[in-house]
Design a protein around this motif. Structure first.
Motif, PDB file in Angstrom:
ATOM      1  N   ARG A   4       0.826  -1.206   0.000  1.00 32.37           N
ATOM      2  CA  ARG A   4       0.000   0.000   0.000  1.00 32.37           C
ATOM      3  C   ARG A   4       0.861   1.258   0.000  1.00 32.37           C
ATOM      4  O   ARG A   4       0.547   2.247  -0.671  1.00 32.37           O
ATOM      5  CB  ARG A   4      -0.918  -0.004   1.222  1.00 32.37           C
ATOM      6  CG  ARG A   4      -1.820   1.220   1.311  1.00 32.37           C
ATOM      7  CD  ARG A   4      -2.635   1.193   2.578  1.00 32.37           C
ATOM      8  NE  ARG A   4      -3.423   2.389   2.736  1.00 32.37           N
ATOM      9  CZ  ARG A   4      -4.114   2.695   3.827  1.00 32.37           C
ATOM     10  NH1 ARG A   4      -4.121   1.841   4.849  1.00 32.37           N
ATOM     11  NH2 ARG A   4      -4.806   3.818   3.901  1.00 32.37           N
ATOM     12  N   ALA A   5       1.977   1.223   0.728  1.00 38.42           N
ATOM     13  CA  ALA A   5       2.872   2.386   0.788  1.00 38.42           C
ATOM     14  C   ALA A   5       3.391   2.749  -0.591  1.00 38.42           C
ATOM     15  O   ALA A   5       3.591   3.934  -0.905  1.00 38.42           O
ATOM     16  CB  ALA A   5       4.039   2.102   1.734  1.00 38.42           C
ATOM     17  N   HIS A   6       3.625   1.737  -1.448  1.00 38.77           N
ATOM     18  CA  HIS A   6       4.089   2.010  -2.806  1.00 38.77           C
ATOM     19  C   HIS A   6       3.039   2.819  -3.581  1.00 38.77           C
ATOM     20  O   HIS A   6       3.367   3.775  -4.294  1.00 38.77           O
ATOM     21  CB  HIS A   6       4.367   0.700  -3.535  1.00 38.77           C
ATOM     22  CG  HIS A   6       5.480  -0.101  -2.930  1.00 38.77           C
ATOM     23  ND1 HIS A   6       5.596  -1.461  -3.086  1.00 38.77           N
ATOM     24  CD2 HIS A   6       6.530   0.276  -2.144  1.00 38.77           C
ATOM     25  CE1 HIS A   6       6.669  -1.890  -2.437  1.00 38.77           C
ATOM     26  NE2 HIS A   6       7.243  -0.860  -1.857  1.00 38.77           N
ATOM     27  N   LEU A   7       1.787   2.425  -3.444  1.00 40.84           N
ATOM     28  CA  LEU A   7       0.707   3.131  -4.131  1.00 40.84           C
ATOM     29  C   LEU A   7       0.586   4.561  -3.629  1.00 40.84           C
ATOM     30  O   LEU A   7       0.323   5.495  -4.406  1.00 40.84           O
ATOM     31  CB  LEU A   7      -0.615   2.386  -3.947  1.00 40.84           C
ATOM     32  CG  LEU A   7      -0.680   0.956  -4.509  1.00 40.84           C
ATOM     33  CD1 LEU A   7      -2.064   0.355  -4.258  1.00 40.84           C
ATOM     34  CD2 LEU A   7      -0.348   0.926  -5.983  1.00 40.84           C
ATOM     35  N   MET A   8       0.783   4.760  -2.329  1.00 41.85           N
ATOM     36  CA  MET A   8       0.719   6.109  -1.764  1.00 41.85           C
ATOM     37  C   MET A   8       1.829   6.985  -2.327  1.00 41.85           C
ATOM     38  O   MET A   8       1.618   8.164  -2.641  1.00 41.85           O
ATOM     39  CB  MET A   8       0.815   6.041  -0.239  1.00 41.85           C
ATOM     40  CG  MET A   8      -0.379   5.362   0.428  1.00 41.85           C
ATOM     41  SD  MET A   8      -0.187   5.166   2.215  1.00 41.85           S
ATOM     42  CE  MET A   8      -0.172   6.885   2.738  1.00 41.85           C
ATOM     43  N   VAL A   9       3.008   6.409  -2.495  1.00 38.94           N
ATOM     44  CA  VAL A   9       4.136   7.161  -3.059  1.00 38.94           C
ATOM     45  C   VAL A   9       3.839   7.544  -4.509  1.00 38.94           C
ATOM     46  O   VAL A   9       4.027   8.696  -4.914  1.00 38.94           O
ATOM     47  CB  VAL A   9       5.435   6.341  -2.966  1.00 38.94           C
ATOM     48  CG1 VAL A   9       6.537   6.984  -3.811  1.00 38.94           C
ATOM     49  CG2 VAL A   9       5.891   6.225  -1.514  1.00 38.94           C
TER      50      VAL A   9
END
Length: 302
Positions: A4-9
């Motif tokens: 999920r953190a990748h998508l937020m970035v």
């Protein structure tokens, strides 16, 4: 592994236009975000951005991840907000999207009794969406879409809740006030006032004027119903609106509602929801109240 953190970035770098600005929003240092980006691309085995000086442009893989982020992150955020509400002992907020300008007056008369019956549920109304009403439903920006023009999509359900007739509203002294019904050719002589909606989504065009190859003498756009009908009453033009709304205003304004064509134009108001939300009791209760026939008739006579 995609996280999920990748998508937020991906989403934030695209929104802000640079790593520096995105790092500020994500509460990271620029070096930490740069490291995250590098590690993410290594894990995925492909470039997500191409660097052009200080700016970054998404690759084809990056564009795919951005689309995924725009679909999935709002759902995570909505779920987290719902969990916080449950933790505080709240039922939640019913977010209603409007794709129908005159339906706003109809909605007000549904919301009043609904709030009385569900005191622990808040209501929020949104009238503008970045990606349209269907996109707002899929993106969890709204929970209910009020529309006269439903689109069948997997995962969505549209319930008809109210029948109405689209009519032409004219001033009391107008020549059309005395005809049994209005023809497209007669409107071609008039100034037509509408809400700011594309003509291919206006029933007066799609179901009446365009099939007859007719156009009004002039087309004016006005955002609010009150001003629109004040303009009609003062002889500045004619407008197409639901009969129930026109007759409501006719009680105190010098206007008349006339049938469009011999058969008239029959319409329905639909409420669109996500099938995944079927179990939410206060959402189901709103739909049930909106389609209550006895209540609807009482509302029209009120």
């Amino acid at each position: 592994m995609l996280e999920r953190a990748h998508l937020m970035v991906v989403r934030e770098v695209e929104r802000q236009g640079s790593l520096t600005a995105a790092a500020d929003v994500l509460n990271l240092t620029q070096s930490a975000l740069s490291h995250t980006v590098k590690k993410m691309e290594q894990q995925l085995g492909t470039q997500v951005w191409t660097r052009e000086g200080r700016s970054m442009r998404l690759t084809q893989a990056g564009q795919y991840l951005l689309g995924l982020a725009n679909r999935l992150l709002p759902q995570f955020e909505h779920a987290e907000a719902r969990m916080r509400q449950y933790a505080r002992g709240e039922r939640g907020t019913l977010r209603i999207g409007m794709e129908c300008h005159p339906c706003y007056q109809w909605l007000l008369k549904v919301v009043a009794p609904y709030l009385a019956r569900w005191p622990d549920v808040d209501v929020d109304v949104k009238q503008r969406f970045q990606f349209g009403g269907i996109g707002a439903l899929f993106g969890y920006d709204i929970d209910v879409l009020v529309t006269p023009d439903p689109l069948t999509k997997p995962g969505l359900r549209f319930e008809p809740v109210f029948d109405y007739e689209q009519v032409l509203v004219v001033p009391e002294g107008h020549a059309l006030a005395h005809v049994p019904h209005v023809t497209p050719e007669q409107i071609a002589q008039e100034v037509l006032i509408t809400y700011p909606v594309e003509t291919d989504r206006l029933d007066i065009y799609t179901q009446f004027l365009t099939p007859a190859n007719a156009v009004p003498r002039r087309h004016k756009v006005i955002e609010t119903t009150d001003i629109m009908l004040q303009m009609v009453a003062s002889g500045r033009g004619v407008a197409a609106l639901p009969r129930w709304l026109a007759e409501e205003y006719a009680d105190w304004m010098p206007i008349v509602a006339k049938k469009l064509g011999k058969k008239g134009i029959a319409k329905q108001i639909f409420l669109g929801t996500r099938e995944a939300d079927d179990a939410i009791d206060y959402l189901s209760a709103f739909i049930a109240l909106a389609r209550d026939a006895d209540w609807a008739q009482a509302r029209i006579r009120a």
